[in-house]
Motif scaffolding. Structure first.
Motif, short mmCIF file in Angstrom:
data_model
loop_
_atom_site.label_atom_id
_atom_site.label_comp_id
_atom_site.label_asym_id
_atom_site.label_seq_id
_atom_site.Cartn_x
_atom_site.Cartn_y
_atom_site.Cartn_z
N HIS A 142 -12.04 -15.08 -7.51
CA HIS A 142 -13.22 -14.23 -7.59
C HIS A 142 -12.98 -12.92 -6.83
N GLY A 143 -13.62 -11.86 -7.30
CA GLY A 143 -13.36 -10.53 -6.77
C GLY A 143 -13.58 -10.38 -5.29
N ASP A 144 -14.57 -11.07 -4.75
CA ASP A 144 -14.85 -10.92 -3.31
C ASP A 144 -13.79 -11.61 -2.45
N HIS A 145 -12.80 -12.21 -3.09
CA HIS A 145 -11.69 -12.83 -2.36
C HIS A 145 -10.33 -12.22 -2.69
N VAL A 146 -10.25 -11.46 -3.78
CA VAL A 146 -8.94 -10.92 -4.19
C VAL A 146 -8.94 -9.41 -4.46
N ARG A 147 -10.08 -8.76 -4.36
CA ARG A 147 -10.22 -7.37 -4.82
C ARG A 147 -9.16 -6.43 -4.26
N TYR A 148 -8.80 -6.60 -2.98
CA TYR A 148 -7.87 -5.67 -2.33
C TYR A 148 -6.48 -6.27 -2.12
N ALA A 149 -6.20 -7.37 -2.78
CA ALA A 149 -4.91 -8.04 -2.56
C ALA A 149 -3.75 -7.13 -2.93
N TYR A 150 -3.79 -6.51 -4.10
CA TYR A 150 -2.66 -5.68 -4.52
C TYR A 150 -2.52 -4.45 -3.63
N THR A 151 -3.63 -3.86 -3.20
CA THR A 151 -3.58 -2.71 -2.29
C THR A 151 -2.88 -3.06 -0.99
N ILE A 152 -3.23 -4.22 -0.43
CA ILE A 152 -2.62 -4.66 0.82
C ILE A 152 -1.13 -4.94 0.62
N LEU A 153 -0.78 -5.61 -0.47
CA LEU A 153 0.61 -5.94 -0.74
C LEU A 153 1.46 -4.69 -0.95
N ARG A 154 0.92 -3.70 -1.62
CA ARG A 154 1.67 -2.44 -1.82
C ARG A 154 1.87 -1.71 -0.49
N ARG A 155 0.85 -1.79 0.36
CA ARG A 155 0.96 -1.12 1.66
C ARG A 155 1.99 -1.81 2.55
N TYR A 156 2.07 -3.13 2.44
CA TYR A 156 3.01 -3.91 3.27
C TYR A 156 3.89 -4.74 2.34
#
Length: 337
Positions: A120-134
């Motif tokens: 669900h979005g409230d648990h994964v929405r920023y996953a790719y952003t965080i992974l790209r940053r780190y």
């Protein structure tokens, strides 16, 4: 002949406090509290004739928990030590997560990656952003959960490049953490909770579940630290203006747990080893932290279980369990064991 002293003064050793992150450039301000803690460490070292490096190592190895947000607007928390840890879910803005880590002295380079409860979005929405940053981080999710994430148009399919598969009931070692996913009951894709074991502590996360499954119950009974859902108050849900179909979804066995359900479950499964309970995913419009805390505290007290408020005050420390509600939008205080 008296041997020549070769050790240097405790306050004149480069890198002495590096692993404790008291340096301003490590994200902690050089304020009075930090200076006081520095003096306490020096005093402890002198009293016990041990090196500050040993003290720093001991502190770095302690289990830490901090939530960066918990609710339908976004969920993300850190579990681990200063040496290695994980983010649990990634539904909170990456800048806020980064700031929260830094404010609590946690180096993002020491965060191994993200473990995902469901898609669900409230648990994964920023996953790719965080992974790209780190880019050193991994994404641990079941294969079916990853497929659910890939169906979301708002998340790049390149997220699969970071994926490391996990499977229910199979423990995975991440640094010194042993993490076992287990079945929960929700309407996401292949939902899981997590049992996280570290140096004699067992922290269990059971969020977004309409009921406690048998396997969830098995792992929760192992916990000395528990993060569990208390999503809604049944009366507030009935009176709210949400559509009836949404109310039915929330109240179903594949939806969320209300305060009374969580309270009855905790009183019924009580084990003396459980010392800390964190209430999570508290609804913004069908619950309040005060209502959730009062309901659960009352049921536990009726069962003869004394409940502290988690503040750490002397008059609260003797309670059987410490009960805290995680903030919906803000960082929680850092807990260390």
């Amino acid at each position: 002949m008296k041997p020549r002293r070769t050790s240097r003064p405790l306050n004149d050793m480069p890198g002495l406090f590096d692993s404790l992150d008291f340096r301003p450039d490590a994200g902690l301000p050089a304020d009075d509290a930090a200076d006081l803690r520095r003096r306490e460490i020096l005093a402890e070292a002198r009293r016990n004739s041990i090196s500050t490096v040993q003290i720093a190592d001991h502190s770095a190895e302690k289990l830490r928990f901090v939530s960066f947000g918990s609710g339908s607007s976004g969920n993300c928390a850190f579990v681990g030590s200063l040496r290695c840890g994980v983010l649990v879910d990634a539904g909170v803005d990456a800048d806020k997560v980064q700031a929260g880590l830094k404010a609590n002295g946690i180096d993002p380079a020491r965060v191994a990656g993200i473990i995902i409860t469901h898609d669900h979005g409230d648990h994964v929405r920023y996953a790719y952003t965080i992974l790209r940053r780190y880019p050193h981080m991994k994404l641990w999710a079941t294969p079916r959960c990853l497929n659910g994430i890939l169906r979301r148009h708002s998340i790049s399919r390149r997220i699969k490049d970071y994926h490391a598969p996990i499977y229910k009931e199979f423990a995975v070692a991440i640094g010194d953490l042993s993490i076992t996913p287990f079945e929960t009951s929700h309407d996401g894709t292949d939902n899981v909770g997590f049992c996280i074991e570290y140096r004699g502590h067992t922290l269990v996360i059971a969020t977004d579940t309409g009921r406690i499954t048998d396997r969830a119950d098995f792992y929760i009974r192992k916990a000395d630290i528990l993060m569990i859902e208390a999503n809604y108050d049944a009366d507030m849900l009935r009176r709210c203006a949400r559509p009836e179909y949404l109310k039915a979804r929330i109240a179903s066995e594949r939806g969320h747990m209300d305060n009374a359900d969580t309270a009855r479950y905790l009183a019924g499964m009580w084990t003396g080893s459980l010392t800390h309970i964190y209430l999570c995913h508290i609804s913004e419009d069908t619950n309040t932290p005060e209502q959730a805390l009062a309901t659960i505290r009352g049921v536990l007290a009726a069962a003869g279980i004394s409940v502290g408020d988690g503040s750490g005050r002397l008059d609260q420390r003797g309670a059987d369990v410490q009960l805290t509600a995680l903030p919906r939008f803000d960082c929680s205080p850092l807990s260390i064991w």
